[in-house]
Design an enzyme around this catalytic site. Structure first.
Site, PDB file in Angstrom:
ATOM      1  N   ASN A 126       0.874  -1.175   0.000  1.00  0.00           N
ATOM      2  CA  ASN A 126       0.000   0.000   0.000  1.00  0.00           C
ATOM      3  C   ASN A 126       0.910   1.223   0.000  1.00  0.00           C
ATOM      4  O   ASN A 126       1.376   1.672   1.039  1.00  0.00           O
ATOM      5  CB  ASN A 126      -0.885  -0.060   1.254  1.00  0.00           C
ATOM      6  CG  ASN A 126      -1.874   1.080   1.320  1.00  0.00           C
ATOM      7  OD1 ASN A 126      -1.759   2.061   0.593  1.00  0.00           O
ATOM      8  ND2 ASN A 126      -2.831   0.959   2.218  1.00  0.00           N
ATOM      9  N   ARG A 135      -2.372  -1.864  -3.770  1.00  0.00           N
ATOM     10  CA  ARG A 135      -3.453  -0.892  -3.698  1.00  0.00           C
ATOM     11  C   ARG A 135      -3.172   0.160  -4.767  1.00  0.00           C
ATOM     12  O   ARG A 135      -2.110   0.779  -4.774  1.00  0.00           O
ATOM     13  CB  ARG A 135      -3.469  -0.235  -2.331  1.00  0.00           C
ATOM     14  CG  ARG A 135      -4.498   0.861  -2.241  1.00  0.00           C
ATOM     15  CD  ARG A 135      -4.406   1.599  -0.930  1.00  0.00           C
ATOM     16  NE  ARG A 135      -5.403   2.653  -0.896  1.00  0.00           N
ATOM     17  CZ  ARG A 135      -5.392   3.638  -0.018  1.00  0.00           C
ATOM     18  NH1 ARG A 135      -4.451   3.699   0.892  1.00  0.00           N
ATOM     19  NH2 ARG A 135      -6.333   4.535  -0.030  1.00  0.00           N
ATOM     20  N   HIS A 175     -10.694   5.168  -1.274  1.00  0.00           N
ATOM     21  CA  HIS A 175     -10.670   4.411  -0.013  1.00  0.00           C
ATOM     22  C   HIS A 175     -11.685   3.260  -0.036  1.00  0.00           C
ATOM     23  O   HIS A 175     -12.197   2.866   1.012  1.00  0.00           O
ATOM     24  CB  HIS A 175     -11.022   5.319   1.194  1.00  0.00           C
ATOM     25  CG  HIS A 175      -9.981   6.344   1.513  1.00  0.00           C
ATOM     26  ND1 HIS A 175     -10.309   7.595   1.970  1.00  0.00           N
ATOM     27  CD2 HIS A 175      -8.643   6.296   1.468  1.00  0.00           C
ATOM     28  CE1 HIS A 175      -9.212   8.301   2.191  1.00  0.00           C
ATOM     29  NE2 HIS A 175      -8.176   7.526   1.879  1.00  0.00           N
ATOM     30  N   ARG A 214      -4.686  18.184   1.775  1.00  0.00           N
ATOM     31  CA  ARG A 214      -5.653  18.512   0.719  1.00  0.00           C
ATOM     32  C   ARG A 214      -6.815  19.320   1.285  1.00  0.00           C
ATOM     33  O   ARG A 214      -7.299  19.033   2.382  1.00  0.00           O
ATOM     34  CB  ARG A 214      -6.203  17.230   0.087  1.00  0.00           C
ATOM     35  CG  ARG A 214      -5.234  16.588  -0.843  1.00  0.00           C
ATOM     36  CD  ARG A 214      -5.827  15.331  -1.453  1.00  0.00           C
ATOM     37  NE  ARG A 214      -4.933  14.227  -1.185  1.00  0.00           N
ATOM     38  CZ  ARG A 214      -5.327  13.014  -0.869  1.00  0.00           C
ATOM     39  NH1 ARG A 214      -6.601  12.717  -0.758  1.00  0.00           N
ATOM     40  NH2 ARG A 214      -4.443  12.084  -0.653  1.00  0.00           N
ATOM     41  N   GLU A 244      -7.422  -2.726   5.258  1.00  0.00           N
ATOM     42  CA  GLU A 244      -7.365  -2.673   3.796  1.00  0.00           C
ATOM     43  C   GLU A 244      -6.430  -3.739   3.241  1.00  0.00           C
ATOM     44  O   GLU A 244      -6.693  -4.319   2.199  1.00  0.00           O
ATOM     45  CB  GLU A 244      -6.860  -1.300   3.347  1.00  0.00           C
ATOM     46  CG  GLU A 244      -7.850  -0.181   3.571  1.00  0.00           C
ATOM     47  CD  GLU A 244      -7.204   1.182   3.404  1.00  0.00           C
ATOM     48  OE1 GLU A 244      -6.434   1.580   4.294  1.00  0.00           O
ATOM     49  OE2 GLU A 244      -7.461   1.847   2.398  1.00  0.00           O
TER      50      GLU A 244
END
Ligand code: AMP
Length: 410
Positions: free
Chosen positions: A7, A94, A183, A244, A387
């Site tokens: 990831n 990912r 996500h 962000r 994840e």
């Protein structure tokens, strides 16, 4: 055999090694602060006795390529001690943006890499670091299949009224300008964990999942399917994030460009890399921001207030979109660890039947924890995201399906 999940994020690389047969985690690690002189690698391996042995190393790491060299070197020095045969079944990556091209995980070949590269303008902060991971591992182990698992795939169930922008339609038809959401693996895996915890099938649950990490997004999940999510064409839209800005008047970049004479590319970089928490208070690490806020720093306090207020607005919006909410789920580095953010985000929502229990919230430590009060109509849960295991599961399925099609069952 083993499945290795990578990831590769904007300033970090997470990796995890799973046993193929039961998806037991054998090795895991996190390299943080890539791009600094004190990048820190935490590498843990499962010993034969079943304990976790941890190794921490710090050194300057300029970019992701150096990062992979660093972690592969440490991993070779401290390999997993486990009875599972050491061969690698596959690498699962990912990949942040799959556009409309990728609705499912795929085995990576040159053509897939080319198409992921084509999507870089949509995820300038992420797809390049994802590709570095793919290319380094393909070069090192050319015989091992690599699978891309896309962050956007879970949100492909959004209805047109949620995924379209109110823009001239040819921008969608010719240039695929629409909301995609990200996500996906995280929202999907915590929704499934909530269903197990609540003892109800996902088909009967309405959930608001809040993934709050360095990147952050909220999703409205109805019957196990994403019906709306806060990130859009790129991961820039929605909640306030580490660097962000999230939601913004679309006129701002043009106004700033006119006033400062800076080109739009520069402003795009500011919105992605210099805004959010960092823009507000100069820091993007929530632990440090909380420390500074506790010391009375007004900018750090404002950053937390704005972060939580934006989350609260999304809870309200998705409550309206769903009509009924069974549970709100906090996950990600901040969602799992910051009692303060959870408390401020849910404050004043009693009228919606969302009531936090302060003591439970403060005590929440690991695993699935219920932090709502007994009289809260809506359950509030903290669920660690997983994840990597989800990507491992999808990697195994994808390789098996491909092998089965070719007539070579493993
Ligand atoms: P992630 O991107 O999911 O790894 O999350 C990274 C974010 O989680 C960073 O802003 C960290 O500061 C934040 N974080 C990690 N641990 C804590 C903690 N104990 N309290 C507050 N924030 C935390």
């Amino acid at each position: 055999m083993r499945v290795i999940v990578v990831n590769s994020g904007s300033s970090s690389i997470k990796y995890q090694v799973f046993a193929l047969d039961d998806c037991t985690s054998l090795v895991e690690g996190l390299l943080e602060r890539i791009g600094t002189r004190d990048a820190r690698l935490k590498h843990r391996r499962l010993t034969e006795a079943g304990d976790w042995e941890e190794f921490v190393e710090t050194r300057p790491v300029a970019d992701h390529r150096e990062g992979f060299q660093f972690l592969l070197e440490v991993a070779a020095r401290h390999p997993a001690a486990h009875a599972t045969p050491a061969g690698v079944f596959g690498f699962g990556h990912r990949v942040v943006h799959g556009g409309e091209a990728f609705r499912d995980p795929v085995i990576i070949d040159d053509e897939v890499i080319r198409r992921i590269k084509d999507l870089i303008p949509l995820a300038p902060l992420h797809n390049p670091s994802n590709i570095v991971g793919i290319e380094v591992l393909r070069a090192l182990h050319p015989d091992v299949p690599n699978v891309a698992v896309f962050d956007t795939a879970f949100h492909q169930s959004m209805p047109p009224k949620a995924f379209h922008y109110a823009l001239p339609r040819e921008l969608y038809h010719q240039h695929h300008v629409r909301r995609y959401g990200f996500h996906g693996s995280s929202h999907q895996v915590v929704a499934r964990a909530a269903s197990i915890h609540l003892g109800l099938p996902t088909s009967r649950l309405n959930l608001i999942t809040l993934h709050l990490g360095n990147g952050a997004s909220a999703t409205a999940v109805q019957g196990g399917r994403s019906i709306d999510t806060s990130m859009g064409l790129t991961p820039l839209e929605g909640l306030i994030m580490g660097t962000r800005c999230g939601d913004l008047d679309p006129a701002v970049p043009f106004y700033v460009s006119r006033k400062t004479g800076r080109p739009l590319e520069e402003i795009e970089s500011i919105l992605n890399k210099e805004s959010g928490l960092k823009g507000i208070c100069g820091l993007n690490d929530m632990r440090e921001i909380q420390r500074r806020a506790d010391e009375g720093d007004a900018e750090a306090q404002l950053a937390i207030e704005m972060f939580c207020y934006r989350i609260k607005k999304y809870i309200g919006a998705y409550y309206a979109a769903l009509g009924r909410v069974d549970a709100i789920i906090f996950t990600g580095g901040i969602g799992e660890n910051s009692a303060r953010v959870r408390k401020e985000s849910c404050a004043g929502l009693n009228g919606l039947g969302i009531i936090l229990d302060d003591a439970r919230n403060e005590q929440a430590s690991s695993g699935v924890v219920e932090i709502s009060s007994e009289d809260s109509k809506v359950k509030i849960l903290v669920i660690p995201t997983d994840e990597e295991r989800e990507i491992a599961r999808q990697t195994i399925e994808t390789i098996r399906r491909a092998t089965h099609k070719k007539g070579h069952l493993p």
